[in-house]
Design a protein around this motif. Structure first.
Motif, PDB file in Angstrom:
ATOM      1  N   ARG A  80      -2.928  -5.413  -5.071  1.00 49.75           N
ATOM      2  CA  ARG A  80      -1.964  -6.568  -5.071  1.00 49.75           C
ATOM      3  C   ARG A  80      -0.649  -6.581  -5.484  1.00 49.75           C
ATOM      4  N   ALA A  81      -0.308  -5.969  -6.718  1.00 53.93           N
ATOM      5  CA  ALA A  81       0.803  -5.788  -7.110  1.00 53.93           C
ATOM      6  C   ALA A  81       1.765  -5.100  -6.308  1.00 53.93           C
ATOM      7  N   ASN A  82       1.158  -3.832  -5.346  1.00 53.25           N
ATOM      8  CA  ASN A  82       2.001  -3.179  -4.342  1.00 53.25           C
ATOM      9  C   ASN A  82       2.268  -4.041  -3.106  1.00 53.25           C
ATOM     10  N   LEU A  83       1.462  -4.737  -2.677  1.00 58.66           N
ATOM     11  CA  LEU A  83       1.583  -5.683  -1.611  1.00 58.66           C
ATOM     12  C   LEU A  83       2.720  -6.645  -1.972  1.00 58.66           C
ATOM     13  N   ALA A  84       2.708  -7.278  -3.117  1.00 60.21           N
ATOM     14  CA  ALA A  84       3.700  -8.125  -3.485  1.00 60.21           C
ATOM     15  C   ALA A  84       4.946  -7.442  -3.748  1.00 60.21           C
ATOM     16  N   GLU A  85       4.955  -6.400  -4.157  1.00 60.31           N
ATOM     17  CA  GLU A  85       6.231  -5.748  -4.440  1.00 60.31           C
ATOM     18  C   GLU A  85       6.893  -5.245  -3.173  1.00 60.31           C
ATOM     19  N   PHE A  86       6.185  -4.806  -2.246  1.00 59.42           N
ATOM     20  CA  PHE A  86       6.734  -4.678  -0.680  1.00 59.42           C
ATOM     21  C   PHE A  86       7.145  -5.712  -0.012  1.00 59.42           C
ATOM     22  N   THR A  87       6.336  -6.957  -0.117  1.00 58.91           N
ATOM     23  CA  THR A  87       6.989  -8.207   0.475  1.00 58.91           C
ATOM     24  C   THR A  87       8.061  -8.686  -0.244  1.00 58.91           C
ATOM     25  N   GLU A  88       8.247  -8.724  -1.618  1.00 61.25           N
ATOM     26  CA  GLU A  88       9.484  -9.029  -2.096  1.00 61.25           C
ATOM     27  C   GLU A  88      10.581  -8.262  -1.837  1.00 61.25           C
ATOM     28  N   ALA A  89      10.366  -6.857  -1.670  1.00 59.47           N
ATOM     29  CA  ALA A  89      11.496  -6.017  -1.356  1.00 59.47           C
ATOM     30  C   ALA A  89      11.962  -6.118   0.230  1.00 59.47           C
ATOM     31  N   VAL A  90      11.108  -6.312   0.928  1.00 62.96           N
ATOM     32  CA  VAL A  90      11.194  -6.487   2.391  1.00 62.96           C
ATOM     33  C   VAL A  90      12.161  -7.924   2.220  1.00 62.96           C
ATOM     34  N   GLY A  91      11.605  -8.895   1.771  1.00 61.04           N
ATOM     35  CA  GLY A  91      12.200 -10.141   1.915  1.00 61.04           C
ATOM     36  C   GLY A  91      13.851 -10.262   1.412  1.00 61.04           C
ATOM     37  N   ARG A  92      14.217  -9.090   0.859  1.00 57.66           N
ATOM     38  CA  ARG A  92      15.601  -8.962   0.339  1.00 57.66           C
ATOM     39  C   ARG A  92      16.526  -8.108   1.322  1.00 57.66           C
ATOM     40  N   LEU A  93      15.780  -7.731   2.508  1.00 58.43           N
ATOM     41  CA  LEU A  93      16.270  -6.784   3.571  1.00 58.43           C
ATOM     42  C   LEU A  93      16.785  -7.903   4.747  1.00 58.43           C
ATOM     43  N   PRO A  94      18.233  -7.850   4.962  1.00 59.15           N
ATOM     44  CA  PRO A  94      18.346  -9.168   5.918  1.00 59.15           C
ATOM     45  C   PRO A  94      18.426  -8.794   7.253  1.00 59.15           C
ATOM     46  N   GLU A  95      18.045  -7.220   7.565  1.00 55.63           N
ATOM     47  CA  GLU A  95      17.598  -6.567   8.995  1.00 55.63           C
ATOM     48  C   GLU A  95      16.303  -7.156   9.527  1.00 55.63           C
ATOM     49  N   VAL A  96      15.397  -7.634   8.199  1.00 60.31           N
ATOM     50  CA  VAL A  96      14.229  -7.872   8.508  1.00 60.31           C
ATOM     51  C   VAL A  96      14.044  -9.467   8.805  1.00 60.31           C
ATOM     52  N   LEU A  97      13.749  -9.861  10.074  1.00 56.80           N
ATOM     53  CA  LEU A  97      13.703 -10.986  10.365  1.00 56.80           C
ATOM     54  C   LEU A  97      12.267 -11.710  10.106  1.00 56.80           C
ATOM     55  N   GLU A  98      11.285 -10.891  10.530  1.00 59.67           N
ATOM     56  CA  GLU A  98       9.924 -11.321  10.066  1.00 59.67           C
ATOM     57  C   GLU A  98       8.988 -10.143   9.696  1.00 59.67           C
ATOM     58  N   CYS A  99       8.163 -10.581   8.851  1.00 58.40           N
ATOM     59  CA  CYS A  99       7.115  -9.773   7.925  1.00 58.40           C
ATOM     60  C   CYS A  99       5.772 -10.117   8.088  1.00 58.40           C
ATOM     61  N   HIS A 100       4.889  -9.598   8.760  1.00 55.85           N
ATOM     62  CA  HIS A 100       3.553 -10.055   8.837  1.00 55.85           C
ATOM     63  C   HIS A 100       2.521  -8.905   8.440  1.00 55.85           C
ATOM     64  N   PRO A 101       1.807  -9.590   7.397  1.00 56.78           N
ATOM     65  CA  PRO A 101       0.512  -8.606   6.996  1.00 56.78           C
ATOM     66  C   PRO A 101      -0.383  -8.479   8.374  1.00 56.78           C
ATOM     67  N   THR A 102      -1.018  -7.530   8.501  1.00 61.63           N
ATOM     68  CA  THR A 102      -1.838  -7.113   9.722  1.00 61.63           C
ATOM     69  C   THR A 102      -3.183  -6.787   9.522  1.00 61.63           C
ATOM     70  N   MET A 103      -4.093  -6.802  10.200  1.00 58.19           N
ATOM     71  CA  MET A 103      -5.433  -6.102  10.078  1.00 58.19           C
ATOM     72  C   MET A 103      -5.401  -5.031  10.905  1.00 58.19           C
ATOM     73  N   GLY A 104      -5.964  -3.830  10.767  1.00 59.65           N
ATOM     74  CA  GLY A 104      -6.033  -2.382  11.676  1.00 59.65           C
ATOM     75  C   GLY A 104      -5.198  -1.307  10.951  1.00 59.65           C
ATOM     76  N   PRO A 105      -4.865  -0.372  11.490  1.00 64.01           N
ATOM     77  CA  PRO A 105      -4.274   0.956  11.041  1.00 64.01           C
ATOM     78  C   PRO A 105      -2.979   0.608  10.086  1.00 64.01           C
ATOM     79  N   PHE A 106      -2.281  -0.438  10.271  1.00 66.50           N
ATOM     80  CA  PHE A 106      -1.153  -0.703   9.387  1.00 66.50           C
ATOM     81  C   PHE A 106      -1.059  -1.680   8.845  1.00 66.50           C
TER      82      PHE A 106
END
Length: 157
Positions: A80-106
């Motif tokens: 849970r901490a790793n997922l939160a750390e990733f989403t927080e970090a991605v939230g600070r990247l202006p190039e990323v317009l959307e971030c979706h958690p997915t089911m499957g290989p990624f």
């Protein structure tokens, strides 16, 4: 459909998502209400969270953003901490317009915009791969949008 929304609420939402910003009088006229009841409904819809925000869509190409990439990201750890750390970090990247958690290989699908392929390469190696939990990135470059809308099919249901 939400049980607390009637036909007039749905008309208000549909008109708002398809039209440029307008006065409450103009909106009231378009949905067949007088201004005060329309304003009260609009306020209620905002407070209830049906309306997230009202924005102006910009033309990315006119502003030099000609490269759209969908990046599938796999994390090395899934706590849970790793997922939160990733989403927080991605939230600070202006190039990323959307971030979706997915089911499957990624684990995540990112929609990324850059000026060109070289800018995307620099983004991946200089920013995305520097995040501590990123294990793998699989990128798919868009060749252009055949359809791009923010309009939800409210009336089609």
């Amino acid at each position: 459909m939400q049980p607390d929304l009637d036909d007039i609420d749905l008309r208000i939402l549909d008109v708002l998502q398809k039209s440029p910003p307008m006065s409450s009088a103009e909106l009231a006229d378009r949905v067949g209400l007088s201004q005060s009841p329309c304003w009260r409904r609009l306020t209620r819809l905002k407070e209830a969270g049906y309306i997230l925000d009202q924005v102006t869509r910009l033309n990315p190409e006119k502003l030099g953003f000609r490269t759209m990439v969908f990046a599938n990201v796999k994390l090395s750890a899934h706590g849970r901490a790793n997922l939160a750390e990733f989403t927080e970090a991605v939230g600070r990247l202006p190039e990323v317009l959307e971030c979706h958690p997915t089911m499957g290989p990624f684990d995540f699908l990112l929609r990324v915009v850059t000026g060109d392929v070289e800018d995307y390469r620099q983004f991946v190696f200089g920013k995305l791969l520097t995040l501590p939990t990123v294990q793998e990135i699989n990128s798919t470059m868009s060749m252009g949008a055949e359809k791009s809308t923010t309009v939800l099919p409210i009336r089609a249901r």
